[in-house]
Design a protein around this motif. Structure first.
Motif, PDB file in Angstrom:
ATOM      1  N   SER A  53       0.854  -1.168   0.000  1.00 17.72           N
ATOM      2  CA  SER A  53       0.000   0.000   0.000  1.00 17.72           C
ATOM      3  C   SER A  53       0.905   1.238   0.000  1.00 17.72           C
ATOM      4  O   SER A  53       1.794   1.349   0.836  1.00 17.72           O
ATOM      5  N   GLY A  54       0.710   2.122  -0.976  1.00 15.96           N
ATOM      6  CA  GLY A  54       1.533   3.328  -1.034  1.00 15.96           C
ATOM      7  C   GLY A  54       2.828   3.167  -1.805  1.00 15.96           C
ATOM      8  O   GLY A  54       3.673   4.062  -1.809  1.00 15.96           O
ATOM      9  N   SER A  55       2.998   2.040  -2.494  1.00 17.66           N
ATOM     10  CA  SER A  55       4.260   1.816  -3.216  1.00 17.66           C
ATOM     11  C   SER A  55       4.280   2.501  -4.581  1.00 17.66           C
ATOM     12  O   SER A  55       5.321   2.548  -5.227  1.00 17.66           O
ATOM     13  N   GLY A  56       3.130   3.026  -5.029  1.00 17.05           N
ATOM     14  CA  GLY A  56       3.086   3.681  -6.341  1.00 17.05           C
ATOM     15  C   GLY A  56       2.439   2.812  -7.403  1.00 17.05           C
ATOM     16  O   GLY A  56       2.774   2.898  -8.576  1.00 17.05           O
ATOM     17  N   LYS A  57       1.492   1.979  -6.992  1.00 17.17           N
ATOM     18  CA  LYS A  57       0.849   1.079  -7.951  1.00 17.17           C
ATOM     19  C   LYS A  57       0.007   1.827  -8.976  1.00 17.17           C
ATOM     20  O   LYS A  57       0.035   1.497 -10.156  1.00 17.17           O
ATOM     21  N   LEU A  64       2.875  -7.622 -12.323  1.00 14.38           N
ATOM     22  CA  LEU A  64       3.749  -6.461 -12.194  1.00 14.38           C
ATOM     23  C   LEU A  64       3.920  -6.205 -10.698  1.00 14.38           C
ATOM     24  O   LEU A  64       2.951  -5.901  -9.997  1.00 14.38           O
ATOM     25  N   GLU A  65       5.147  -6.374 -10.230  1.00 16.83           N
ATOM     26  CA  GLU A  65       5.427  -6.129  -8.820  1.00 16.83           C
ATOM     27  C   GLU A  65       6.031  -4.740  -8.685  1.00 16.83           C
ATOM     28  O   GLU A  65       7.052  -4.436  -9.316  1.00 16.83           O
ATOM     29  N   VAL A  66       5.373  -3.886  -7.895  1.00 11.28           N
ATOM     30  CA  VAL A  66       5.877  -2.532  -7.673  1.00 11.28           C
ATOM     31  C   VAL A  66       6.628  -2.534  -6.343  1.00 11.28           C
ATOM     32  O   VAL A  66       6.056  -2.833  -5.301  1.00 11.28           O
ATOM     33  N   ASP A  67       7.891  -2.208  -6.429  1.00 12.18           N
ATOM     34  CA  ASP A  67       8.768  -2.384  -5.279  1.00 12.18           C
ATOM     35  C   ASP A  67       9.161  -1.043  -4.663  1.00 12.18           C
ATOM     36  O   ASP A  67       9.590  -0.130  -5.376  1.00 12.18           O
ATOM     37  N   THR A  95       9.385  -6.970 -12.016  1.00 12.61           N
ATOM     38  CA  THR A  95       9.520  -6.067 -10.876  1.00 12.61           C
ATOM     39  C   THR A  95      10.002  -4.697 -11.353  1.00 12.61           C
ATOM     40  O   THR A  95      10.986  -4.610 -12.089  1.00 12.61           O
ATOM     41  N   VAL A  96       9.262  -3.665 -10.960  1.00 19.20           N
ATOM     42  CA  VAL A  96       9.670  -2.295 -11.302  1.00 19.20           C
ATOM     43  C   VAL A  96       9.732  -1.458 -10.029  1.00 19.20           C
ATOM     44  O   VAL A  96       9.012  -1.728  -9.070  1.00 19.20           O
ATOM     45  N   PRO A  97      10.597  -0.432  -9.998  1.00 17.40           N
ATOM     46  CA  PRO A  97      10.671   0.417  -8.805  1.00 17.40           C
ATOM     47  C   PRO A  97       9.425   1.293  -8.676  1.00 17.40           C
ATOM     48  O   PRO A  97       8.873   1.742  -9.683  1.00 17.40           O
ATOM     49  N   GLU A 150       8.039   4.297 -19.583  1.00 16.21           N
ATOM     50  CA  GLU A 150       9.302   3.721 -20.023  1.00 16.21           C
ATOM     51  C   GLU A 150       9.763   2.642 -19.047  1.00 16.21           C
ATOM     52  O   GLU A 150      10.211   1.567 -19.452  1.00 16.21           O
ATOM     53  N   SER A 151       9.606   2.923 -17.750  1.00 11.73           N
ATOM     54  CA  SER A 151      10.019   1.965 -16.721  1.00 11.73           C
ATOM     55  C   SER A 151       9.187   0.688 -16.810  1.00 11.73           C
ATOM     56  O   SER A 151       9.707  -0.422 -16.805  1.00 11.73           O
ATOM     57  N   VAL A 152       7.845   0.855 -16.914  1.00 14.19           N
ATOM     58  CA  VAL A 152       6.942  -0.305 -16.903  1.00 14.19           C
ATOM     59  C   VAL A 152       7.032  -1.085 -18.206  1.00 14.19           C
ATOM     60  O   VAL A 152       7.308  -2.288 -18.214  1.00 14.19           O
ATOM     61  N   MET A 153       6.825  -0.406 -19.329  1.00 13.49           N
ATOM     62  CA  MET A 153       6.756  -1.132 -20.599  1.00 13.49           C
ATOM     63  C   MET A 153       8.131  -1.627 -21.044  1.00 13.49           C
ATOM     64  O   MET A 153       8.239  -2.652 -21.708  1.00 13.49           O
ATOM     65  N   GLY A 154       9.187  -0.899 -20.635  1.00 11.21           N
ATOM     66  CA  GLY A 154      10.538  -1.368 -20.932  1.00 11.21           C
ATOM     67  C   GLY A 154      10.779  -2.732 -20.303  1.00 11.21           C
ATOM     68  O   GLY A 154      11.361  -3.626 -20.926  1.00 11.21           O
TER      69      GLY A 154
END
Ligand code: ZN
Length: 289
Positions: free
Chosen positions: A18-22, A178-181, A263-265, A278-282
């Motif tokens: 929760s709050g990771s930027g999903k 998609l894991e948002v880390d 996994t993306v930041p 760019e981060s996600v689709m890359g």
């Protein structure tokens, strides 16, 4: 690889604390794939909203069977709702989905009593939304392609097992996760600035995605609010703990099943939609290389 190509993708899970930027990453996937987002939090609010629209004037305790330690039979509850509804005409309308009313009634019972919502109810609420979406004609999906981005479900191994079974019944599978880390301390700092639009559910952040003039939704103009459950750090800490003890094992379980995890930041030096894309689709496009 679970997916043979981008065009075959139908089900995407987005997982993260929760709050990771999903949400910005979900927005990006929704745009790229043309899919609808299903969030359990919103599903609960929608079901309860539908239930509230019938103006039930009885006590929710009347729906519970203390001996069985479970709700009374659905038929009994429906009868009770009909008897004690302030607006029986709403109940009688063909577009009122009785299943949604019932689920909303049960969800409200747990939410109001502060009790832990059992998986069976979450399963019911999810399956109801999932099946209505896949049963509806494609024209009503608002997109040329039918597919879902799931957010907030599954959160436990039990829910993951339920989801995989439901999907396989429909000859579907989870194409990727998609894991948002993001680390806990950054989340605590970020979350206190989060705002949500009560009108269209758009999510803003005072620093990263500010509402217009610091207070108005850029989509519908409503005054944005701090979501009540964002308010305290204590609650956030409890959620982060829940992630570590329940959601992380659920993610590991799905990974073991062979579902690809990307996994993306959750934080980028540049938080613009272009940088997020760019981060996600890359990272996602590597699934098909
Ligand atoms: Zn809005």
């Amino acid at each position: 690889m679970a997916a043979s190509g981008k065009d075959q993708v139908k089900i995407i899970l987005v997982m993260g604390k929760s709050g990771s930027g999903k949400q910005p990453r979900i927005d990006c996937l929704a745009e790229e794939f043309g899919f609808k987002q299903i969030s359990t939090g919103n599903l609960f609010r929608e079901c309860i909203g539908t239930f509230n629209s019938i103006g039930f004037e009885g006590s929710l305790n009347e729906t519970w069977d203390e001996e069985k330690k479970d709700f009374k039979d659905d038929a009994v509850i429906v009868e009770l709702l009909k008897q004690k509804s302030k607006t029986p005409d709403v109940l009688a309308k063909p577009e009122t989905n009785m299943q949604t009313v019932l689920l909303g009634c049960k969800a409200k019972y747990f939410v109001e009593s502060g009790l832990f919502v059992p998986d069976t109810l979450t399963h019911g609420i999810f399956a109801n939304a999932f099946e209505s979406y896949f049963a509806a004609p494609l024209e009503s999906c608002g997109s040329a392609r039918r597919g879902l981005i799931l957010d907030g479900f599954p959160r436990t191994i039990g829910q993951a097992e339920f989801l995989l079974e439901l999907l396989s019944k429909h000859s579907l599978k989870v194409d990727f996760i998609l894991e948002v880390d993001l680390d806990d301390e950054t989340i605590v700092k970020r979350t206190t600035g989060r705002r949500i639009c009560p009108g269209c559910q758009s999510v803003f952040h005072l620093m990263f995605k500010p509402p217009r003039d610091g207070q108005f939704c850029t989509k519908c103009g409503a005054v944005v609010k701090q979501r009540a459950d964002d308010a305290t750090e204590d609650l956030l800490r409890r959620r982060l703990n829940e992630f570590a003890t329940k959601v992380a094992p659920c993610l590991a379980f799905l990974k073991e099943k062979g579902i690809p995890v990307v996994t993306v930041p959750g934080n980028l030096p540049d938080p613009s939609p272009a940088a997020v894309k760019e981060s996600v689709m890359g990272s996602v496009s590597k699934l098909w290389q």
